[in-house]
Write an enzyme that holds these catalytic residues in place. Structure first.
Site, PDB file in Angstrom:
ATOM      1  N   ASN A   9      15.706  48.616  90.010  1.00  0.00           N
ATOM      2  CA  ASN A   9      16.105  49.806  89.308  1.00  0.00           C
ATOM      3  C   ASN A   9      14.874  50.499  88.711  1.00  0.00           C
ATOM      4  O   ASN A   9      14.734  50.035  87.504  1.00  0.00           O
ATOM      5  CB  ASN A   9      17.396  49.616  88.705  1.00  0.00           C
ATOM      6  CG  ASN A   9      17.651  51.020  88.060  1.00  0.00           C
ATOM      7  OD1 ASN A   9      17.200  52.052  88.271  1.00  0.00           O
ATOM      8  ND2 ASN A   9      18.705  50.906  87.182  1.00  0.00           N
ATOM      9  N   LYS A  11      14.621  53.436  87.249  1.00  0.00           N
ATOM     10  CA  LYS A  11      15.105  54.196  86.208  1.00  0.00           C
ATOM     11  C   LYS A  11      14.233  55.565  86.190  1.00  0.00           C
ATOM     12  O   LYS A  11      13.716  55.962  87.314  1.00  0.00           O
ATOM     13  CB  LYS A  11      15.293  53.547  84.913  1.00  0.00           C
ATOM     14  CG  LYS A  11      16.095  52.338  84.948  1.00  0.00           C
ATOM     15  CD  LYS A  11      16.371  51.689  83.541  1.00  0.00           C
ATOM     16  CE  LYS A  11      17.112  50.411  83.958  1.00  0.00           C
ATOM     17  NZ  LYS A  11      17.577  49.793  82.679  1.00  0.00           N
ATOM     18  N   HIS A  96      25.998  52.909  86.638  1.00  0.00           N
ATOM     19  CA  HIS A  96      25.062  52.008  85.967  1.00  0.00           C
ATOM     20  C   HIS A  96      25.307  52.439  84.498  1.00  0.00           C
ATOM     21  O   HIS A  96      25.964  53.612  84.046  1.00  0.00           O
ATOM     22  CB  HIS A  96      23.657  52.557  86.145  1.00  0.00           C
ATOM     23  CG  HIS A  96      22.853  51.804  85.429  1.00  0.00           C
ATOM     24  ND1 HIS A  96      22.107  51.929  84.120  1.00  0.00           N
ATOM     25  CD2 HIS A  96      22.072  50.809  85.788  1.00  0.00           C
ATOM     26  CE1 HIS A  96      21.518  51.006  83.978  1.00  0.00           C
ATOM     27  NE2 HIS A  96      21.259  49.995  84.739  1.00  0.00           N
ATOM     28  N   GLU A  98      23.738  53.050  81.832  1.00  0.00           N
ATOM     29  CA  GLU A  98      22.968  54.027  80.960  1.00  0.00           C
ATOM     30  C   GLU A  98      23.770  55.418  81.388  1.00  0.00           C
ATOM     31  O   GLU A  98      23.572  56.428  80.751  1.00  0.00           O
ATOM     32  CB  GLU A  98      21.549  54.198  81.648  1.00  0.00           C
ATOM     33  CG  GLU A  98      20.917  52.987  80.845  1.00  0.00           C
ATOM     34  CD  GLU A  98      19.801  52.467  81.351  1.00  0.00           C
ATOM     35  OE1 GLU A  98      19.175  52.920  82.496  1.00  0.00           O
ATOM     36  OE2 GLU A  98      19.606  51.394  81.243  1.00  0.00           O
ATOM     37  N   GLU A 168      26.326  43.585  84.633  1.00  0.00           N
ATOM     38  CA  GLU A 168      25.071  43.956  83.721  1.00  0.00           C
ATOM     39  C   GLU A 168      25.858  44.211  82.267  1.00  0.00           C
ATOM     40  O   GLU A 168      26.139  45.287  82.097  1.00  0.00           O
ATOM     41  CB  GLU A 168      24.230  45.320  84.195  1.00  0.00           C
ATOM     42  CG  GLU A 168      23.661  45.056  85.574  1.00  0.00           C
ATOM     43  CD  GLU A 168      22.746  46.042  85.608  1.00  0.00           C
ATOM     44  OE1 GLU A 168      21.538  45.729  85.979  1.00  0.00           O
ATOM     45  OE2 GLU A 168      22.834  47.421  85.454  1.00  0.00           O
ATOM     46  N   GLY A 174      17.461  45.752  79.059  1.00  0.00           N
ATOM     47  CA  GLY A 174      16.349  46.369  78.325  1.00  0.00           C
ATOM     48  C   GLY A 174      15.921  45.856  76.876  1.00  0.00           C
ATOM     49  O   GLY A 174      15.023  46.134  76.518  1.00  0.00           O
ATOM     50  N   SER A 214      17.468  42.057  81.868  1.00  0.00           N
ATOM     51  CA  SER A 214      16.391  41.459  81.356  1.00  0.00           C
ATOM     52  C   SER A 214      16.115  40.290  82.360  1.00  0.00           C
ATOM     53  O   SER A 214      15.798  39.064  81.816  1.00  0.00           O
ATOM     54  CB  SER A 214      16.531  41.019  79.905  1.00  0.00           C
ATOM     55  OG  SER A 214      16.769  42.063  78.749  1.00  0.00           O
TER      56      SER A 214
HETATM   57  P1  PGA Z   1      16.392  45.509  82.836  1.00  0.00           P
HETATM   58  O1  PGA Z   1      17.379  46.605  83.156  1.00  0.00           O
HETATM   59  O2  PGA Z   1      16.125  44.639  83.778  1.00  0.00           O
HETATM   60  O3  PGA Z   1      15.281  46.401  82.347  1.00  0.00           O
HETATM   61  O4  PGA Z   1      17.338  44.932  81.402  1.00  0.00           O
HETATM   62  C1  PGA Z   1      18.297  46.279  84.271  1.00  0.00           C
HETATM   63  C2  PGA Z   1      19.265  47.311  84.566  1.00  0.00           C
HETATM   64  O5  PGA Z   1      19.497  48.357  83.844  1.00  0.00           O
HETATM   65  O6  PGA Z   1      19.579  47.734  85.922  1.00  0.00           O
END
Ligand code: PGA
Length: 252
Positions: A9, A11, A96, A98, A168, A174, A214
């Protein structure tokens, strides 16, 4: 029986040059494992076509990071399922964290998007996961139950087989904080049992449940070693070809 699935992803990252460069490296260096793992990347909308072209000779599919549920019309700024299909999209993320927590998407909206994605021939990756305060208050199971029951509302067993679930935990996205493999497995096991109650064990056993939050080359293998972790949804580390390729290797 569930083939591993690794999705990146991206983003709101990359540009017209780096998106293609990243895709080209992933395409060429994942050729030898293509039979053993399902691979996908979700670039920003504006680079989907260029990335699709860069991946065309590979087995890496493209996915969108979001989709709108209406088929067409006066919905300024939105993208429909048929537009995504038109340019070769296979997957799309729905819900997601976010989009839930930054943009404010509700379970109801996410359900409409997931339903529309399936109707439009896309394979949705429905993301669920709790906030840190919710985990600390022992609400993880309740939150995940609400997000799954509402997110999949109205979908028959046949339709739900098009869905991949991504667990997640929001506190792990992140932040560098990964759920331990045991913490992740506990929730994945819970999700599979819940799917078994909502549908049946055969359906639940066929649905892939990815872990995200992460994921890095050095924790991917242990996460993938868990019984109910069928793949990984990778954010930050999917922007570095070396890291993403190492995660793919760890997943097979
Ligand atoms: P990240 O994001 O690996 O940077 O923690 C995962 C995601 O949001 O799908």
């Amino acid at each position: 029986m569930r083939k591993p699935f690794v999705a990146g992803n991206w983003k709101m990252n990359t540009d017209s040059h780096t998106s293609v460069e990243l895709a080209e490296r992933i395409a060429s260096e994942s050729m030898d494992v293509s039979g053993q793992v399902t691979l996908g990347v979700c670039p920003p909308f504006v680079y989907l076509q260029a990335v699709a072209k860069a991946l065309s000779a590979s087995s890496v599919s493209i996915g969108a990071q979001d989709v709108y549920y209406e088929p067409k019309g006066a919905f300024t700024g939105e993208i429909s399922t048929s537009m995504l299909k038109d340019i070769g999209c296979v997957y799309c993320l729905c819900g997601h964290s976010e989009r839930r927590h930054v943009i404010g998407e509700t379970d109801e909206l996410i359900n409409k998007k997931t339903t529309a994605a399936i109707a439009g021939g896309l394979l949705p990756i429905l993301c669920v996961g709790e906030l840190l305060a919710e985990r600390e208050a022992s609400q993880t199971d309740g939150i995940v139950t609400r997000q799954l029951e509402n997110g999949l509302a109205g979908l028959s067993a046949e339709k739900v087989s098009a869905v991949t679930i991504a667990y997640e935990p929001v506190w792990a996205i992140g932040t560098g904080l990964t759920a331990t493999p045991q913490q992740a497995q506990e929730v994945h096991d819970f999700i599979r049992k819940l799917l078994g109650q909502m549908y049946d064990d055969r359906v639940a056993g066929g649905i892939r449940i990815l872990y995200g939050g992460s994921v890095k080359p050095d924790n991917a293998e242990e996460l993938m070693g868990q019984l109910d972790i069928d793949g990984l949804l990778v954010g930050g580390a999917s922007l570095k070809a070396d890291d993403f390729l190492a995660i793919i290797q760890a997943a097979i």
